[in-house]
Design an enzyme around this catalytic site. Structure first.
Site, short mmCIF file in Angstrom:
data_model
loop_
_atom_site.label_atom_id
_atom_site.label_comp_id
_atom_site.label_asym_id
_atom_site.label_seq_id
_atom_site.Cartn_x
_atom_site.Cartn_y
_atom_site.Cartn_z
N ASP A 56 -5.41 2.67 42.44
CA ASP A 56 -4.89 2.06 43.67
C ASP A 56 -4.18 3.03 44.63
OD1 ASP A 56 -5.34 0.21 41.70
OD2 ASP A 56 -3.33 -0.63 41.71
N GLN A 72 -2.27 5.70 42.29
CA GLN A 72 -2.21 5.57 40.83
C GLN A 72 -3.07 6.68 40.22
OE1 GLN A 72 -0.72 2.40 38.81
NE2 GLN A 72 0.52 3.46 40.33
N TRP A 116 3.49 1.87 37.83
CA TRP A 116 2.34 1.19 38.42
C TRP A 116 2.55 0.96 39.91
CZ3 TRP A 116 -0.26 -2.89 34.69
CH2 TRP A 116 -0.91 -2.19 33.66
N SER A 117 1.67 0.15 40.49
CA SER A 117 1.56 0.11 41.96
C SER A 117 2.78 -0.44 42.70
CB SER A 117 0.33 -0.71 42.34
OG SER A 117 -0.80 0.07 42.10
N ARG A 180 3.70 -7.96 38.96
CA ARG A 180 3.62 -6.57 39.43
C ARG A 180 3.25 -6.41 40.90
NH1 ARG A 180 -0.51 -7.25 35.58
NH2 ARG A 180 -2.66 -7.05 36.34
#
Ligand code: DQQ
Length: 570
Positions: A56, A72, A116-117, A180
């Site tokens: 991402d 990512q 993570w994103s 998330r």
């Protein structure tokens, strides 16, 4: 492809350093190995990590004259891994990039397993802040915050994490794996900040809303901004205003009665968006269509394009969209290549004149890579014919073609109301002749057409109107087995009686990003020809329908390689 990269890079580096406190020396400035030296499927002007896995786009922003892209990244291998970090690169023009050290990587209990994103918000006083998802020590998804270590570093190389992380914990009833990807935050007229986090509760996809007075302490609002049943988890939500009377983009916090709102959710490898209205006083988003309305299903891209994110570019007053284009080959192939995943060409987005959908167009900067041009106007393409577009580097090109349709009234009849366009494209592939169409481009084609990818249109008559179908047919794209060759398709909201039907394809060794109907439908495909490589690749305009069509204009260009240098390690 000539290697013009080095002198340009030296110049670029001097520009970026600007003579201030960046102490990197030229010994760190490594040009990436040339594409040819690695393998033919590596792209030349799409953004890729120097090596290993990329997915991402994260936290894109324009800050004090420089574009930043985080992404990512698995620094340890070419497939998705146990430790995902935020890669970081900077650019003056969204096309030529310098790779920097990873910006975020696991350091604390709140992100011990992965970073993570997430997104960037630029707070008043020109202070960028990252909100991102941490996989914590117990593998739970939590939301964290990070700020630049040194705001006077023009590259924002180093980031420090907020000492009171995590700042948002998952709501009751939400699984630890289903919480998330915070959005860019926006500020209401009441001074409160708002942010959305993607989630899932009892098979309802959710955009959970949090609010804050100080950007540090966040409270979950008593209902999500929007949710829909039976969708699966919403990843990487995005939410932003869009002008109804101008192509200019607007800042995420700005408000006007002239704006609509866009809500995007990434669901099972498709990026759906819906337009709607937003009432901040009651935190209500009312969508016009919703995400899963089959025929009106609005997606940024009907091919390979996922986990996308927009940002407002204050330099050029536009909203820009980035998306992850994943591979179509196997993980074993990715390990062999040593890399996986590319980013789309950044796309400027705005609302169509009729207000029904978004229009996307590659940022104008990409045109600076155009080199040799060939073109013609008003050429008849008879039924069952093929014309080569000669003289350009067909595996690294930008091709724009427009069609006029003199024989519309004889188009094939079809009731298209409950038809799935992707399925229709599979049934009526490029090889299936009808009256008006298929016509379009054959890309990455060998001379004998053993390999080719067909991006094309087909016109149907549905009662008193005409329906334009756009397809990307990969079924003959490669002799290789074990590669995903799914055919993609969508209907284009254009009336071929009054307007030419246009197609622009950005072609880059293993990717074709196609923009149909002036950017109304985008289809991206990854293809891995075995024969149609470099000089063996050709591009043709074709008409496999029985009736003539007219190419009203064709403009095709060879493309230069963009410059990607690594300034990692300083
Ligand atoms: N990729 C990230 C997640 C996100 C997913 C992990 C979407 O944060 O939901 O790399 O591709």
């Amino acid at each position: 492809m000539g290697n013009y990269t080095l002198p340009v890079l030296g110049f670029f580096f001097v520009l970026l350093c600007g003579g201030n406190e960046v102490h990197a020396s030229h010994q760190y400035l490594q040009p990436e190995a040339t594409r040819e030296a690695i393998q033919p499927s590596r792209t030349s002007y799409h953004f890729q990590a120097p090596k290993n896995w990329l997915n991402d786009p994260n936290g894109p922003m324009y800050y004090k004259g420089i574009y930043h892209l985080f992404y990512q990244h698995n620094p340890y291998g070419a497939v998705f891994g146990k430790t995902i970090v935020w890669g970081h690169a900077i650019s003056y023009d969204l096309i030529n990039w310098v790779h920097l050290n990873n910006a975020l990587y696991p350091t604390n209990a709140f992100d011990a397993k992965s970073c993570w994103s997430g997104s960037v918000t630029i707070l008043p006083g020109q202070k960028p802040v990252i909100l991102y998802t941490g996989l914590d020590i117990k593998n739970q998804q939590v939301q964290n915050m990070a700020m630049p270590k040194n705001l006077s570093d023009p590259f924002l190389r180093e980031w420090k994490k907020y000492s009171h992380n995590p700042i948002m914990m998952r709501p009751d009833g939400v699984n630890k794996d289903d919480f998330r990807d915070p959005t860019t935050a926006w500020q209401g007229e009441d001074g409160k900040w708002r942010v959305l986090v993607g989630s899932l509760k009892s098979d309802r996809g959710l955009a959970v809303l949090y609010r804050s007075n100080d950007f540090k302490k966040w409270n979950m609002y008593d209902h999500p901004l929007y949710s829909e049943a039976n969708t699966g988890i919403w990843e990487c939500p995005d939410f932003y205003p869009i002008s109804t009377n101008s192509r200019e983009g607007v800042e995420t916090s700005s408000r006007s009665p002239q704006y609509k709102y866009v809500l995007k959710a990434s669901i099972k490898f498709r990026d759906y968006y819906t337009l709607g209205t937003y009432m901040p006083d009651v935190e209500k988003f009312t969508p016009e269509t919703g995400f899963r309305n089959l025929r009106l299903d609005l997606r940024y891209d009907y091919g390979k394009f996922y986990a996308s994110k927009t940002f407002f570019d204050s330099a050029k007053h536009r909203r820009i969209l980035w998306g992850w284009i994943n591979e179509s080959d196997s993980s074993a192939d990715d390990v062999k290549k040593g890399w996986s995943g590319i980013q789309s060409i950044p796309r400027a987005i705005y609302l169509s004149k009729n207000g029904r959908q978004l229009i996307q167009w590659p940022v104008e900067e990409i045109e600076r890579l155009r080199r040799k041009h060939v073109g013609f106007k008003d050429k008849k393409l008879e039924g069952s014919s093929l014309v080569e577009i000669p003289g350009i580097t067909a595996s690294q090109a930008d091709v724009e073609i427009s069609f006029k349709l003199p024989n519309l009234k004889d188009a094939e009849l079809m009731d298209t109301h409950s038809v799935d366009p992707q399925l229709l494209c599979s049934k009526k592939s490029a090889a299936v002749s009808s009256k008006v169409g298929p016509f379009g481009l054959l890309i990455f084609a060998t001379k004998d057409l053993t390999e080719h990818t067909a991006v094309f249109f087909r016109i149907f008559r549905d009662r008193n109107r005409y329906v334009v179908l756009m397809c990307s047919d990969q079924s003959r794209s490669s002799l290789r087995k074990g590669v995903d060759k799914t055919t993609y398709g969508a209907f284009v909201d254009k009336d071929p009686r009054h307007e030419a039907i246009s197609l622009r394809s950005l072609i880059d060794h293993s990717v074709i990003e196609s923009f149909g109907g002036d950017g109304r439908v985008c289809i991206t495909s990854r293809v891995y020809p075995t024969l149609a490589i470099d000089g063996e690749a050709h591009v043709y305009a074709f008409n496999n329908g029985s009736l003539d069509v007219v190419v009203s204009s064709l403009n095709a260009y060879s493309m230069n390689k963009a410059s990607f240098v690594s300034n990692i390690g300083s």
